[in-house]
Write an enzyme that holds these catalytic residues in place. Structure first.
Site, short mmCIF file in Angstrom:
data_model
loop_
_atom_site.label_atom_id
_atom_site.label_comp_id
_atom_site.label_asym_id
_atom_site.label_seq_id
_atom_site.Cartn_x
_atom_site.Cartn_y
_atom_site.Cartn_z
N LYS A 159 -8.97 -52.67 2.88
CA LYS A 159 -8.55 -54.02 2.51
C LYS A 159 -8.33 -54.80 3.80
CE LYS A 159 -5.04 -56.37 -0.30
NZ LYS A 159 -3.86 -56.14 -1.16
N ASN A 214 -6.53 -55.46 -10.47
CA ASN A 214 -5.52 -54.61 -9.84
C ASN A 214 -5.34 -53.27 -10.55
OD1 ASN A 214 -5.10 -56.45 -7.85
ND2 ASN A 214 -3.25 -57.32 -8.74
N ASP A 258 1.91 -58.64 -9.83
CA ASP A 258 0.64 -59.37 -9.92
C ASP A 258 -0.33 -58.62 -10.83
OD1 ASP A 258 -1.42 -61.15 -9.56
OD2 ASP A 258 -1.98 -60.42 -7.59
N ASP A 300 -3.23 -52.54 -5.36
CA ASP A 300 -2.74 -53.80 -4.82
C ASP A 300 -1.24 -53.97 -5.05
OD1 ASP A 300 -2.30 -56.35 -3.88
OD2 ASP A 300 -4.22 -57.09 -4.61
N MET A 355 -7.12 -47.07 2.35
CA MET A 355 -6.67 -46.30 1.19
C MET A 355 -7.79 -45.39 0.71
SD MET A 355 -5.17 -49.59 -0.88
CE MET A 355 -6.55 -50.58 -0.28
N SER A 389 -7.42 -63.71 -2.59
CA SER A 389 -6.85 -64.83 -1.84
C SER A 389 -6.44 -64.46 -0.43
CB SER A 389 -5.64 -65.38 -2.60
OG SER A 389 -4.68 -64.36 -2.78
#
Length: 453
Positions: free
Chosen positions: A167, A304, A299, A318, A254, A149
């Site tokens: 990311k 993840n 989350d 994440d 990362m 998202s």
């Protein structure tokens, strides 16, 4: 499909849609306005079908059709940003406030999003890294590893040989969080998808606060470093290192961490002991986060985490939604867990008032309903021995009890905003274990954390 970083493997066919991210608040408002119009047209068509006897029967709104639900999910996946994130949040808790068709359709948003066309991606990286940014890398894969998202993830190799997962945040989403959330709430209400009298204001404010944090990748880098230290004593959990020289507020660099998505555990040929081990690791970590660390990644979804196929270790990914909870907050949850394990309804009621689930003076019938709902949702904790997530009917029973509270008790109020993302963690962890078919001794895992010493 994964919603966070993984290896440089192609995304699933269903998620390979390319579309330009709408970047201005006006443009995003216009998109939601068009969506509202599409839903209205769909409702008119359904009304016409009902008048001719060809449509769905009953008293349900003509807007609340499966076709409209799918249309809304598709439009949010195209918009991305806070509008899509709010749809994801509602898909977890939506069974209590949304029609089933919409909760089910929005659940698709947990696993997919359109991704940026190459030209838009190039412009974005040029703004973050400067002209000639490609010279920093010997390899950059334009096909994203994942698209979620807030951003999408790409594999890259630096000139010095470092393998990275970048990311990259979608342009414009950080500036449009408040307007996206407000416009989504308006859309859900005007389309009568959400009850008009549902007190969503405080929850919307909490969503804005959390999403603003998620859009700050420097903040997420902080959480990555912090969680790496917190779990350093357990080698079975691994956290990627942050690469400061390539990290900005809108790009998070990362370690590239190879591994398989947790969804592989859904395969029928997966040995039961592998499912059980991972389920136990997830619940053990969640209890450490809540009762020991006071910091939680809120989350949980398949994307993840990564699974090392050889060792069975988990890579944790994440941390944009990490939240810190003060000790007095976590102490209340330890108290209510102890009361639930003891089946002490009077103590459950007292702590529920302190947390904010109940208020002094609530009718006795309402108090009983809330206490019974808490006992239902906490069954994995109170169940002696092994809890079989795949065999549990907890979710439909909790949904029915929740709907009873929302629509028939007349005294429902939403949970305190501070609990919103904790609930996402609790619900998401249950759903993960249910999907992978894990059997976990949850009672035994939580008990060591509930000592009053």
């Amino acid at each position: 499909h994964q919603s966070s970083l993984s290896g440089p493997a192609p995304m699933s066919q269903a998620s390979r849609r390319r579309s330009r991210v709408p970047t201005t608040r006006l443009g995003r408002m216009f998109r939601l306005g068009l969506t509202a119009g599409e839903l209205a047209l769909g409702g008119l068509a359904e009304s016409a079908r009902r008048m001719t006897g060809n449509g769905a029967e009953g008293n349900a709104s003509a807007l609340l059709t499966a076709a409209n639900a799918r249309k809304l999910a598709q439009r949010l996946a195209h918009m991305r940003g806070a509008a899509m994130k709010l749809g994801q949040l509602l898909s977890l808790d939506g069974d209590f406030i949304l029609p089933p068709e919409f909760a089910e359709a929005l659940a698709v948003l947990r696993d997919s999003a359109d991704h940026m066309p190459q030209a838009q991606l190039n412009r974005l990286l040029g703004r973050e890294y400067g002209k000639g940014w490609q010279e920093r890398f010997t390899d950059f894969d334009y096909e994203p590893i994942a698209a979620a998202s807030i951003g999408q993830v790409h594999y890259a190799r630096c000139q010095d040989g470092r393998e990275l997962a970048l990311k990259i945040q979608y342009p414009g989403v950080a500036k449009s969080i408040a307007s996206d959330v407000d416009n989504m709430v308006t859309l859900l209400r005007t389309a009568r998808i959400m009850p008009a009298d549902f007190p969503v204001g405080a929850l919307a404010d909490e969503a804005k606060r959390q999403l603003t944090q998620e859009a700050d990748y420097l903040q997420e880098a902080h959480w990555l470093r912090r969680f790496g230290k917190l779990v350093a004593d357990e080698p079975r959990f691994r956290v990627p290192r942050v690469h400061e020289d390539l990290t900005t507020r809108r790009v998070l660099a990362m370690d590239y961490m190879p591994g398989a998505p947790l969804s592989v555990l859904e395969r029928p040929d997966t040995p039961q002991h592998r499912r059980d081990r991972v389920g136990g690791m997830l619940y053990h970590l969640m209890f450490r986060e809540l009762f020991e660390f006071g910091v939680m990644q809120t989350d949980p979804n398949f994307g993840n985490y990564l699974l090392d196929p050889g060792s069975g270790d988990l890579v944790l990914l994440d941390f944009g939604s990490a939240t810190e909870y003060p000790r007095d907050f976590t102490s209340l949850y330890a108290r209510i867990c102890r009361a639930i394990l003891a089946q002490d309804k009077d103590e459950i009621q007292r702590v529920a008032v302190e947390i904010g689930y109940l208020h002094d003076g609530d009718p006795e019938a309402h108090v009983r309903e809330v206490v019974d709902l808490l006992l239902i949702v906490c069954e994995p904790l109170s169940h002696p021995g092994i809890f079989d997530f795949a065999d549990s009917d907890l979710i439909p029973r909790a949904r029915d009890a929740g709907l009873e509270l929302v629509f028939r008790s007349g005294h429902f109020r939403p949970p305190p905003p501070a609990t919103m993302f904790l609930h996402r963690k609790l619900v998401g962890s249950f759903l993960l274990c249910a999907r992978m078919g894990a059997r976990v001794p949850v009672h035994d895992l939580v008990t060591p954390f509930l000592s009053e010493d």
